[in-house]
Design a protein around this motif. Structure first.
Motif, PDB file in Angstrom:
ATOM      1  N   ALA A  30      21.385 -27.750  75.390  1.00  0.00           N
ATOM      2  CA  ALA A  30      21.119 -28.221  76.647  1.00  0.00           C
ATOM      3  C   ALA A  30      20.683 -27.355  77.800  1.00  0.00           C
ATOM      4  CB  ALA A  30      22.495 -28.916  77.146  1.00  0.00           C
ATOM      5  N   GLY A  31      19.877 -28.014  78.505  1.00  0.00           N
ATOM      6  CA  GLY A  31      19.034 -26.989  79.228  1.00  0.00           C
ATOM      7  C   GLY A  31      18.249 -25.992  79.016  1.00  0.00           C
ATOM      8  N   SER A  32      18.213 -25.565  77.949  1.00  0.00           N
ATOM      9  CA  SER A  32      17.079 -24.587  77.151  1.00  0.00           C
ATOM     10  C   SER A  32      15.814 -25.371  76.530  1.00  0.00           C
ATOM     11  CB  SER A  32      17.686 -23.756  76.048  1.00  0.00           C
ATOM     12  OG  SER A  32      17.879 -24.613  74.847  1.00  0.00           O
ATOM     13  N   ARG A  33      14.770 -24.522  76.721  1.00  0.00           N
ATOM     14  CA  ARG A  33      13.421 -25.183  76.325  1.00  0.00           C
ATOM     15  C   ARG A  33      13.406 -25.325  74.897  1.00  0.00           C
ATOM     16  NH1 ARG A  33       7.901 -21.891  77.679  1.00  0.00           N
ATOM     17  NH2 ARG A  33       6.397 -23.508  76.525  1.00  0.00           N
ATOM     18  N   VAL A  34      12.641 -26.256  74.395  1.00  0.00           N
ATOM     19  CA  VAL A  34      12.392 -26.521  72.720  1.00  0.00           C
ATOM     20  C   VAL A  34      11.348 -25.690  72.225  1.00  0.00           C
ATOM     21  CG1 VAL A  34      11.837 -28.207  71.238  1.00  0.00           C
ATOM     22  CG2 VAL A  34      13.245 -28.913  73.298  1.00  0.00           C
ATOM     23  N   ARG A  35      11.780 -24.872  71.337  1.00  0.00           N
ATOM     24  CA  ARG A  35      10.540 -24.174  70.669  1.00  0.00           C
ATOM     25  C   ARG A  35      10.182 -24.623  69.126  1.00  0.00           C
ATOM     26  NH1 ARG A  35       9.660 -19.758  73.506  1.00  0.00           N
ATOM     27  NH2 ARG A  35      11.077 -19.125  75.133  1.00  0.00           N
ATOM     28  N   PHE A  36       9.082 -24.576  69.024  1.00  0.00           N
ATOM     29  CA  PHE A  36       8.679 -24.773  67.555  1.00  0.00           C
ATOM     30  C   PHE A  36       8.372 -23.802  66.761  1.00  0.00           C
ATOM     31  CE2 PHE A  36       7.414 -28.309  70.450  1.00  0.00           C
ATOM     32  CZ  PHE A  36       7.847 -29.529  70.056  1.00  0.00           C
ATOM     33  N   GLN A  37       8.345 -23.962  65.519  1.00  0.00           N
ATOM     34  CA  GLN A  37       7.985 -22.942  64.640  1.00  0.00           C
ATOM     35  C   GLN A  37       6.524 -22.717  64.548  1.00  0.00           C
ATOM     36  OE1 GLN A  37       9.453 -23.623  60.622  1.00  0.00           O
ATOM     37  NE2 GLN A  37      11.438 -23.437  61.206  1.00  0.00           N
ATOM     38  N   SER A  38       6.137 -21.482  64.433  1.00  0.00           N
ATOM     39  CA  SER A  38       4.610 -21.103  64.506  1.00  0.00           C
ATOM     40  C   SER A  38       3.925 -21.843  63.268  1.00  0.00           C
ATOM     41  CB  SER A  38       4.469 -19.723  64.479  1.00  0.00           C
ATOM     42  OG  SER A  38       4.860 -19.192  63.289  1.00  0.00           O
ATOM     43  N   ILE A  39       2.421 -22.322  63.664  1.00  0.00           N
ATOM     44  CA  ILE A  39       1.784 -22.908  62.474  1.00  0.00           C
ATOM     45  C   ILE A  39       0.743 -21.847  62.167  1.00  0.00           C
ATOM     46  CG2 ILE A  39      -0.161 -24.489  62.084  1.00  0.00           C
ATOM     47  CD1 ILE A  39       1.317 -26.646  63.429  1.00  0.00           C
ATOM     48  N   PRO A  40       0.697 -21.338  60.964  1.00  0.00           N
ATOM     49  CA  PRO A  40      -0.430 -20.257  60.741  1.00  0.00           C
ATOM     50  C   PRO A  40      -1.863 -20.659  60.929  1.00  0.00           C
ATOM     51  CG  PRO A  40       0.403 -21.434  58.588  1.00  0.00           C
ATOM     52  CD  PRO A  40       1.185 -22.108  59.789  1.00  0.00           C
ATOM     53  N   SER A  41      -2.502 -19.549  61.279  1.00  0.00           N
ATOM     54  CA  SER A  41      -3.985 -20.147  61.541  1.00  0.00           C
ATOM     55  C   SER A  41      -4.804 -19.986  60.441  1.00  0.00           C
ATOM     56  CB  SER A  41      -4.554 -19.088  62.741  1.00  0.00           C
ATOM     57  OG  SER A  41      -4.313 -18.032  62.397  1.00  0.00           O
ATOM     58  N   TYR A  42      -4.192 -19.295  59.362  1.00  0.00           N
ATOM     59  CA  TYR A  42      -4.902 -19.022  58.192  1.00  0.00           C
ATOM     60  C   TYR A  42      -4.452 -19.527  56.869  1.00  0.00           C
ATOM     61  CZ  TYR A  42      -0.886 -15.687  57.421  1.00  0.00           C
ATOM     62  OH  TYR A  42       0.505 -15.458  57.373  1.00  0.00           O
ATOM     63  N   ASP A  43      -5.319 -19.694  55.762  1.00  0.00           N
ATOM     64  CA  ASP A  43      -4.780 -20.171  54.430  1.00  0.00           C
ATOM     65  C   ASP A  43      -4.282 -19.253  53.524  1.00  0.00           C
ATOM     66  OD1 ASP A  43      -4.230 -22.213  52.651  1.00  0.00           O
ATOM     67  OD2 ASP A  43      -6.640 -22.544  52.322  1.00  0.00           O
ATOM     68  N   THR A  44      -2.937 -19.593  52.957  1.00  0.00           N
ATOM     69  CA  THR A  44      -2.508 -18.621  52.137  1.00  0.00           C
ATOM     70  C   THR A  44      -3.072 -18.999  50.746  1.00  0.00           C
ATOM     71  OG1 THR A  44      -0.716 -18.484  53.337  1.00  0.00           O
ATOM     72  CG2 THR A  44      -0.212 -17.547  51.013  1.00  0.00           C
ATOM     73  N   ILE A  45      -4.330 -18.305  50.139  1.00  0.00           N
ATOM     74  CA  ILE A  45      -4.753 -18.571  49.194  1.00  0.00           C
ATOM     75  C   ILE A  45      -5.530 -17.429  48.542  1.00  0.00           C
ATOM     76  CG2 ILE A  45      -6.809 -19.488  50.250  1.00  0.00           C
ATOM     77  CD1 ILE A  45      -6.789 -21.856  48.106  1.00  0.00           C
ATOM     78  N   VAL A  46      -5.974 -17.201  47.360  1.00  0.00           N
ATOM     79  CA  VAL A  46      -6.829 -16.088  46.870  1.00  0.00           C
ATOM     80  C   VAL A  46      -8.095 -16.229  47.740  1.00  0.00           C
ATOM     81  CG1 VAL A  46      -7.966 -15.175  44.949  1.00  0.00           C
ATOM     82  CG2 VAL A  46      -5.593 -15.973  44.708  1.00  0.00           C
ATOM     83  N   GLN A  47      -8.476 -15.116  48.302  1.00  0.00           N
ATOM     84  CA  GLN A  47      -9.900 -15.169  48.974  1.00  0.00           C
ATOM     85  C   GLN A  47     -10.668 -14.054  48.721  1.00  0.00           C
ATOM     86  OE1 GLN A  47      -8.720 -15.468  53.114  1.00  0.00           O
ATOM     87  NE2 GLN A  47      -7.121 -17.172  52.845  1.00  0.00           N
ATOM     88  N   THR A  48     -12.000 -14.222  48.873  1.00  0.00           N
ATOM     89  CA  THR A  48     -13.006 -13.140  48.494  1.00  0.00           C
ATOM     90  C   THR A  48     -14.176 -13.140  49.276  1.00  0.00           C
ATOM     91  OG1 THR A  48     -14.129 -11.972  46.660  1.00  0.00           O
ATOM     92  CG2 THR A  48     -13.967 -14.516  46.749  1.00  0.00           C
ATOM     93  N   SER A  49     -14.847 -11.801  49.359  1.00  0.00           N
ATOM     94  CA  SER A  49     -16.037 -11.824  49.922  1.00  0.00           C
ATOM     95  C   SER A  49     -16.834 -10.755  49.164  1.00  0.00           C
ATOM     96  CB  SER A  49     -15.876 -11.146  51.356  1.00  0.00           C
ATOM     97  OG  SER A  49     -15.458  -9.955  51.294  1.00  0.00           O
ATOM     98  N   THR A  50     -17.947 -10.398  49.499  1.00  0.00           N
ATOM     99  CA  THR A  50     -18.604  -9.261  48.709  1.00  0.00           C
ATOM    100  C   THR A  50     -18.194  -8.087  48.696  1.00  0.00           C
ATOM    101  OG1 THR A  50     -20.015  -8.790  50.491  1.00  0.00           O
ATOM    102  CG2 THR A  50     -20.837 -10.512  49.305  1.00  0.00           C
ATOM    103  N   VAL A  51     -17.292  -7.508  49.646  1.00  0.00           N
ATOM    104  CA  VAL A  51     -16.503  -6.319  49.380  1.00  0.00           C
ATOM    105  C   VAL A  51     -15.181  -6.126  49.321  1.00  0.00           C
ATOM    106  CG1 VAL A  51     -18.547  -5.204  50.916  1.00  0.00           C
ATOM    107  CG2 VAL A  51     -16.760  -6.350  52.143  1.00  0.00           C
ATOM    108  N   SER A  52     -14.541  -7.640  49.438  1.00  0.00           N
ATOM    109  CA  SER A  52     -13.031  -7.359  49.458  1.00  0.00           C
ATOM    110  C   SER A  52     -12.621  -8.663  48.559  1.00  0.00           C
ATOM    111  CB  SER A  52     -12.628  -7.510  51.038  1.00  0.00           C
ATOM    112  OG  SER A  52     -12.627  -8.867  51.400  1.00  0.00           O
ATOM    113  N   TRP A  53     -11.155  -8.427  48.247  1.00  0.00           N
ATOM    114  CA  TRP A  53     -10.456  -9.657  47.769  1.00  0.00           C
ATOM    115  C   TRP A  53      -9.317  -9.726  48.419  1.00  0.00           C
ATOM    116  CZ3 TRP A  53     -11.251 -13.285  43.751  1.00  0.00           C
ATOM    117  CH2 TRP A  53     -12.420 -13.122  43.169  1.00  0.00           C
ATOM    118  N   HIS A  54      -8.581 -10.704  48.653  1.00  0.00           N
ATOM    119  CA  HIS A  54      -7.222 -11.069  49.302  1.00  0.00           C
ATOM    120  C   HIS A  54      -6.291 -11.773  48.538  1.00  0.00           C
ATOM    121  CE1 HIS A  54      -9.294  -9.136  52.728  1.00  0.00           C
ATOM    122  NE2 HIS A  54      -8.056  -8.438  52.892  1.00  0.00           N
TER     123      HIS A  54
END
Length: 622
Positions: A573-597
């Motif tokens: 009561a009286g405190s501000r409601v907070r929400f869990q953060s939503i990620p801005s990125y996808d959690t999945i194997v990712q690649t480019s010409t010079v990297s893999w994540h």
């Protein structure tokens, strides 16, 4: 057969007594072999019997009638006992440190930690959690096995003390397996059974085989294989799987390939069966066989186990045979292309490698001649920036094409699915569609009843819901609250004043009390556009399961992680409601010409709807 048959049994078994005392690695010597058809007269071959009924169907029914464990259960247990072999390996002290990741209901380990917290609060911790030995004893049917080999007289006395059960030897062999007993004790049990009954049943030999395989007694397995091959017309699933596993880790691994091919004539081998042989082929330098079996595994729609991938990434082993075949192995470029294909398979199927496999992937990249790859363990910022190389990871937001595809599937399979009118009525659904159509696009859709029940105090349901709606209004959002008609009846839980304020701050739609909220929530959220989010603690697993294929379910999960708002903790009561953060990125194997994540599992506590928080960053030096 009469006395002649019994005499042959006793003569055959007599040398076993000193044999067991010596602890020899052989199961039966030529003089004492009970069941090898090439060495015994016809009468003695019947020492090993599968069943008196030659019909496989009747045999299975007979086992069930006697309370026996079916081969499927045996096979599952036999396979599961190896799954813990690599768990926890390769974890450094750094990985065990408590991470400082943003709170998220989808973060790996969240469900496990929440369950443990609730259990502690409710004082529900049972004895089972502290007493694995108790579980083992119960699993073995409360039979306590001896701690040394017994003579026939001692086994007979023990059997009588336990009530002369007709399944005594089966129960005892199960107990020996459950307690990890010495092999010589099991041998003495087999000797006793053969002397008492003149026969060793298929089921008893199968249990003994399981014990041999689990203990790594491969020489014993070879003997059991010869006995069962010579005594029974065919091998069933459990035995075949055990022989494949054992032979695959020895110099006789090619016989495992033959057994696998025989199995394919009767049923589809498991991915474990394939995995054992693939690992053996790689270890011994036969990459052609390994990749051929891997392709076959994928074509059959099976999902490879992590140990199989690890064997492929580790490459040709250091065995004498493996070294000799390096020149015959496929070219580095071809092998590299196949391994990169595995990473893309993980990406397309949203699979996260465990730490052990990820370490092998890292080592493989760094071993590629002249390519200068370097791997680092890392995490990401809340905005999706790699903590190692600084590159930005792929967005969690769906493309326009993906969004339309998901929307169409959800509308067809969830909103208009076969069981939708078990959750609502045709009239109510049409009334809701008309309601949504004439309203502006919503920014947030709130599952009112779900959100109101966040706090334990059920006398303040409307107050809790009002606090969440007020916070969303303060953020300038256009809000839709979905509720049920009983919420409009004034009561201690649903105060009229609070409900009036909610209706002033948000658009509201109240369904019949028997209706389900979720289909309405999904419809309104998806209808409003890709920007619209929803507030609920419901993880929508049942609805995701209604979708027709894995690709659509993964798309739904991606959309869900990028659009679901979850209230962080309780609402005071009286405190501000907070929400869990939503990620801005996808959690999945990712690649480019010079990297893999590559996101990887660094915990054994991740639920299927959670995603890892740790990453392997692999970059190429210029």
């Amino acid at each position: 057969m009469g006395s002649t048959f019994i005499l042959k049994v006793r003569i055959s078994l007599k040398p076993l007594k000193p044999f067991f005392r010596q602890g020899s690695s052989a199961f039966f010597t030529p003089n004492t072999s009970l069941c090898k058809s090439s060495q015994l007269p016809l009468s003695a071959r019947f020492l090993c019997t599968r069943d008196s009924n030659p019909s496989p169907g009747s045999r299975e029914m007979d086992r069930r009638n006697r309370g026996g464990i079916r081969n499927g259960t045996i096979r599952r247990r036999e396979e599961e006992m190896w799954e813990g072999a690599v768990k926890g390996s390769g974890k450094s002290s750094t990985l065990r440190q408590k991470p400082s990741f943003p709170k998220s209901v989808f973060a790996a380990g969240t469900a496990k930690r929440t369950a443990e917290m609730l259990k502690r609060k409710a004082a529900l911790g049972g004895q089972d959690e502290e007493d694995p030995e108790g579980r083992t004893a119960r699993a073995a049917g409360k039979v306590q096995p001896p701690d040394r080999p017994l003579s026939a007289a001692e086994w007979r006395q023990l059997k009588e003390s336990l009530g002369n059960s007709q399944r005594f030897e089966i129960q005892m062999m199960c107990a020996l397996f459950a307690y990890g007993a010495e092999l010589d004790i099991a041998k003495s049990l087999l000797s006793f059974v053969a002397m008492e009954t003149g026969t060793l049943s298929y089921e008893l030999l199968l249990r003994y085989l399981t014990l041999c395989v689990s203990g790594g007694h491969d020489a014993e397995v070879f003997d059991v294989y010869d006995i069962m091959r010579g005594s029974f017309p065919s091998l069933e699933t459990g035995a075949s799987s055990l022989f494949i596993k054992s032979f695959s880790r020895t110099a006789r691994w090619r016989e495992a390939v033959s057994i696998l091919h025989e199995v394919k004539k009767v049923f589809t081998p498991s991915s474990r069966n394939y995995g054992y042989v693939i690992s053996a082929a790689m270890l011994h330098g036969d990459t052609t066989t390994a990749w051929a079996l891997y392709d076959e595994l994928i074509e059959k729609g099976l999902s490879p186990h992590q140990e199989t991938w690890e064997a492929l990434f580790k490459g040709v082993g250091e065995t004498k045979e493996g070294k000799g075949k390096r020149a015959e192995a496929m070219s580095q470029s071809e092998h590299q292309e196949r391994l990169l294909g595995i990473l893309l398979y993980m990406r397309n199927n949203q699979i996260y490698p465990q730490h052990s496999l990820t370490s092998s992937i890292k080592s493989w990249f760094e071993s590629l001649t002249g390519q200068k790859w370097t791997g680092s363990w890392t995490s990401t910022t809340p905005k999706g920036v790699c903590g190692c190389c600084g590159s930005e990871l792929e967005s969690i937001q769906l493309t326009a094409e993906e969004y339309q595809q998901l929307k169409d599937r959800v509308m067809t399979d969830i909103i208009q699915g076969r069981d939708v009118f078990n959750k609502t009525t045709p009239e109510e659904l049409e009334r809701f569609k008309a309601f949504v159509k004439r309203k502006p696009a919503f920014d947030v859709v709130v599952d009112g009843l779900n959100v109101a029940n966040i706090n334990k105090d059920k006398s303040k349901l409307s107050e809790t819901l009002l606090a969440v709606v007020s916070e969303l209004e303060r953020q300038g959002r256009t809000v839709l609250v979905l509720g049920r008609k009983h919420m409009l009846r004034p009561s201690r839980s649903w105060e009229r004043h609070n409900m009036d304020l909610i209706r002033q701050k948000a658009h509201c739609f109240f369904t019949d009390n028997i209706s389900e909220d979720d289909p309405f929530l999904l419809y309104a959220t998806l209808h409003s556009g890709n920007h619209c989010q929803f507030v609920s603690r419901d993880l929508m697993r049942d609805h995701k399961a209604c979708l027709p294929d894995g690709a659509t379910r993964r798309l739904f999960f991606k959309w869900q992680r990028g659009h679901q708002l979850v209230v962080d903790g309780c609402i005071a009561a009286g405190s501000r409601v907070r929400f869990q953060s939503i990620p801005s990125y996808d959690t999945i194997v990712q690649t480019s010409t010079v990297s893999w994540h590559i996101p990887y599992d660094d915990t054994e506590d991740r639920s299927t709807y959670e995603v890892p928080q740790r990453w392997l960053c692999i970059t190429k030096k210029h």
